[in-house]
Motif scaffolding. Sequence first.
Motif, PDB file in Angstrom:
ATOM      1  N   ALA A  52      22.571  54.136  11.317  1.00 50.98           N
ATOM      2  CA  ALA A  52      23.758  53.670  11.664  1.00 50.98           C
ATOM      3  C   ALA A  52      24.186  51.902  10.515  1.00 50.98           C
ATOM      4  CB  ALA A  52      23.480  52.647  12.678  1.00 50.98           C
ATOM      5  N   GLU A  53      23.389  51.669  10.221  1.00 51.24           N
ATOM      6  CA  GLU A  53      23.770  50.655   8.855  1.00 51.24           C
ATOM      7  C   GLU A  53      24.530  51.640   8.416  1.00 51.24           C
ATOM      8  OE1 GLU A  53      20.682  48.395   7.651  1.00 51.24           O
ATOM      9  OE2 GLU A  53      20.906  46.426   9.431  1.00 51.24           O
ATOM     10  N   GLU A  54      24.182  52.919   7.614  1.00 51.90           N
ATOM     11  CA  GLU A  54      24.406  54.204   6.070  1.00 51.90           C
ATOM     12  C   GLU A  54      26.004  53.838   7.089  1.00 51.90           C
ATOM     13  OE1 GLU A  54      22.517  57.669   5.436  1.00 51.90           O
ATOM     14  OE2 GLU A  54      21.688  56.118   4.565  1.00 51.90           O
ATOM     15  N   PHE A  55      25.752  54.754   8.012  1.00 54.44           N
ATOM     16  CA  PHE A  55      26.932  55.440   9.093  1.00 54.44           C
ATOM     17  C   PHE A  55      28.169  54.406   8.627  1.00 54.44           C
ATOM     18  CE2 PHE A  55      29.841  55.235  12.849  1.00 54.44           C
ATOM     19  CZ  PHE A  55      30.618  56.498  12.649  1.00 54.44           C
ATOM     20  N   ALA A  56      28.090  52.980   9.238  1.00 56.70           N
ATOM     21  CA  ALA A  56      29.162  51.812   8.883  1.00 56.70           C
ATOM     22  C   ALA A  56      29.540  51.701   7.891  1.00 56.70           C
ATOM     23  CB  ALA A  56      28.451  50.472   9.741  1.00 56.70           C
ATOM     24  N   THR A  57      28.454  51.964   6.963  1.00 58.02           N
ATOM     25  CA  THR A  57      28.359  51.152   5.123  1.00 58.02           C
ATOM     26  C   THR A  57      29.154  52.443   4.848  1.00 58.02           C
ATOM     27  OG1 THR A  57      26.445  50.045   5.032  1.00 58.02           O
ATOM     28  CG2 THR A  57      27.636  50.875   2.905  1.00 58.02           C
ATOM     29  N   VAL A  62      31.902  59.537   5.908  1.00 57.87           N
ATOM     30  CA  VAL A  62      31.050  59.308   5.106  1.00 57.87           C
ATOM     31  C   VAL A  62      30.593  60.611   4.347  1.00 57.87           C
ATOM     32  CG1 VAL A  62      28.491  59.367   6.251  1.00 57.87           C
ATOM     33  CG2 VAL A  62      29.899  58.639   7.335  1.00 57.87           C
ATOM     34  N   LEU A  73      32.061  54.209   6.503  1.00 54.95           N
ATOM     35  CA  LEU A  73      32.827  54.007   6.613  1.00 54.95           C
ATOM     36  C   LEU A  73      33.624  52.846   5.962  1.00 54.95           C
ATOM     37  CD1 LEU A  73      32.717  55.000  10.838  1.00 54.95           C
ATOM     38  CD2 LEU A  73      33.245  55.894   9.835  1.00 54.95           C
ATOM     39  N   GLY A  74      33.648  52.177   6.293  1.00 58.38           N
ATOM     40  CA  GLY A  74      33.937  50.816   5.262  1.00 58.38           C
ATOM     41  C   GLY A  74      34.122  51.322   4.006  1.00 58.38           C
ATOM     42  N   ASP A  75      33.358  52.204   3.215  1.00 60.50           N
ATOM     43  CA  ASP A  75      33.885  52.569   1.376  1.00 60.50           C
ATOM     44  C   ASP A  75      34.899  53.165   1.613  1.00 60.50           C
ATOM     45  OD1 ASP A  75      31.290  51.544   1.319  1.00 60.50           O
ATOM     46  OD2 ASP A  75      30.324  53.295   0.229  1.00 60.50           O
TER      47      ASP A  75
END
Length: 160
Positions: free
Chosen positions: A113-118, A145, A120-122
């Motif tokens: 989940a953190e990898e996904f959110a990161t 992603v 998306l943020g990137d």
Amino acid sequence: MSLLQIGEVAERVGLSLRSIRYYEEMRLVVPADRSAGGFRLYADADVDRLLLIKRMKPLGFPLEAMRDLLEVVDALDAGAAGAQRAALLERLAAVHAQATERAEKARRELGMAEEFATGLGDRLEALSDAPAGVPIDGPTHGAGVPDHTTESTSGSSTLP
């Protein structure tokens, strides 16, 4: 022994009044007493039970498993001895093993989940900085992603 009203317990434990009443209906926790006005009053031991229930919930333990663990804890706290104590400790060890396994699974899922959110943020940052109509660099898969496949020596894509 200090007794707390349900609102105080809810605030202390971080559960809603509705959740506490539900756990009472399911007989997982029973208020220690009632006030003259009929309000539920909870002892420190009741608060501890609710905290235990709250900690089991995110690990996906069903109500029956919660009930079983509470029975084990109650019997051990009451001073079970001999073969009964050994059987209770075995049951407690089994729940501990399940909790450890479920917590590890939750950590893996949180990592994804953190990898996904990161990712998306990137992507959002890259798109916000780029002029409209200019593609950003790097392959992507679904929902923006970055693609984390790698080329192996045989030339086929593999996931890490």
